[in-house]
Scaffold this active site. Structure first.
Site, mmCIF file in Angstrom:
data_model
loop_
_atom_site.group_PDB
_atom_site.id
_atom_site.type_symbol
_atom_site.label_atom_id
_atom_site.label_comp_id
_atom_site.label_asym_id
_atom_site.label_seq_id
_atom_site.Cartn_x
_atom_site.Cartn_y
_atom_site.Cartn_z
ATOM 1 N N ASP A 142 0.860 -1.173 0.000
ATOM 2 C CA ASP A 142 0.000 0.000 0.000
ATOM 3 C C ASP A 142 0.906 1.237 0.000
ATOM 4 O O ASP A 142 2.092 1.153 0.344
ATOM 5 C CB ASP A 142 -0.895 -0.017 1.237
ATOM 6 C CG ASP A 142 -1.870 1.138 1.258
ATOM 7 O OD1 ASP A 142 -2.528 1.379 0.226
ATOM 8 O OD2 ASP A 142 -1.969 1.808 2.298
ATOM 9 N N ASP A 155 -0.319 5.136 0.729
ATOM 10 C CA ASP A 155 -0.648 6.100 1.779
ATOM 11 C C ASP A 155 -0.574 5.441 3.144
ATOM 12 O O ASP A 155 -1.274 4.470 3.414
ATOM 13 C CB ASP A 155 -2.059 6.668 1.563
ATOM 14 C CG ASP A 155 -2.160 7.524 0.321
ATOM 15 O OD1 ASP A 155 -1.288 8.389 0.138
ATOM 16 O OD2 ASP A 155 -3.100 7.324 -0.469
#
Length: 343
Positions: free
Chosen positions: A26, A28
């Site tokens: 991922d 963010d």
């Protein structure tokens, strides 16, 4: 991976970067926050890549194109090609293309990432409900998305046009804190129309399928900061996961996690890719031990004795909480135990 209820984080022998062929990362809250690299991310990813691990960046944020994301990562010191980036815009575009004929018009409520992904699948992005769209797709459009865009979606959906969403993350981390995500915008349209979108992003299968198709990963490790997207997505895809504590998940949320939100491994940040994970021993009667800590579940709260690295204490607490919580999630008070760890 077994679907049996996980009762403790797993231990591992070699470095995680050696045990898995591909890290599905991922962005963010894991690699960067507010556009700036998170501490230790650049060096840790470089070391994992140099050791032979493939790095793929998997994001529910549909605003930016893979080219733009790759350029940003490269600027941060993480050399990345567009082919290494998989977005929820790509996943939802594939989902729409499988259900609509080539050339179908799709009303876009979002940013350029959605438009590019739709064109790659032979679909035509349009801007108005008056353009006779065959579908509506909604993705994160950034903080400047005009309110009138939600009205366009509502007008089309009210006519019976199918509605798709790239993802339903309610929040998104930024430099100044936690801001509303695409899920909050989806709720606006849901409330106004009473309709339900088809959703492609994490934690749902279309996103995992898109990721595997694009990376060819054989033994992937999902790396994320969110229990309800990254970790649940790994659970649904039946692959292992590493939770890093650099984003939105705190210790109390981790301890209370139901089975689908329990990661395989837990670490402070991306340096966890470069280490093995300690084994947790013991049981509910004798307590669960990790490093110098022993954790038990009492009548009303979790108890923690010992000393040592805070992460080892958190891992021991996970074992006590997850065992006590079973398939429901643990509701015992964890405040005092976490305070001892400074978490």
């Amino acid at each position: 991976m077994s679907r049996s209820v996980r009762t403790r984080p797993a231990g591992s022998g070699p470095h995680l970067s050696e045990a898995y062929d591909t890290a599905l990362l991922d962005l963010d809250g894991v690699v960067y926050a507010g556009g700036n690299a998170i501490a230790h991310a650049v060096d840790s990813l470089a070391a994992a890549r140099d050791g032979g691990m493939r790095l793929a960046y998997v994001t529910n944020n549909a605003l930016r194109t893979p080219d733009v994301v790759a350029a940003h990562l490269t600027e941060l010191g993480i050399p990345t090609g567009a082919e290494d980036v998989i977005t929820s815009a790509q996943a939802v575009a594939r989902l729409i293309a499988e259900q609509l004929p080539s050339g179908a018009r799709v009303l876009v409520i979002g940013g350029e990432g959605l438009r590019v992904a739709l064109r790659e699948r032979g679909l035509e992005p349009v801007e108005s409900a008056e353009d006779d769209p065959a579908a509506v797709v909604q993705g994160f459009g950034g903080p400047e998305l005009p309110w009138g865009r939600f009205a366009e979606a509502c007008y089309a959906i009210a006519r019976g046009v199918p509605w798709y969403a790239s993802n339903t993350d309610l929040t998104i981390p930024g430099a100044r804190g936690i801001a509303p995500g695409n899920g909050a915008a989806v709720e606006v349209v849901r409330i106004a129309t009473g309709a339900e979108p088809q959703v492609a992003g994490k934690p749902l299968p279309p996103m995992h399928r898109e990721t595997i198709l694009r990376t060819g990963a054989r033994r992937p490790l999902v790396v994320g900061d969110r229990l309800d997207t990254d970790i649940e997505g790994a659970f649904n895809g039946e692959v292992d996961s590493l939770l890093v504590l650099t984003g939105v998940t705190d210790g109390a949320q981790l301890l209370a996690a139901p089975p689908q939100h329990r990661p395989t491994y837990v670490d402070a940040d991306l340096r966890g890719l470069l280490t093995g994970q300690p084994e947790i021993t013991g049981d509910a009667e004798r307590g669960f031990r990790c490093g110098g800590w022993t954790a038990t579940a009492g009548g009303e709260r979790l108890e923690l004795d010992g000393e040592g690295a805070a992460l080892d204490g958190l891992r021991a607490l996970c074992a006590a909480a997850w065992t006590a919580g079973g398939e429901r999630g643990c509701g015992l008070d964890s405040g005092k135990a976490l305070a001892r760890l400074g978490l």
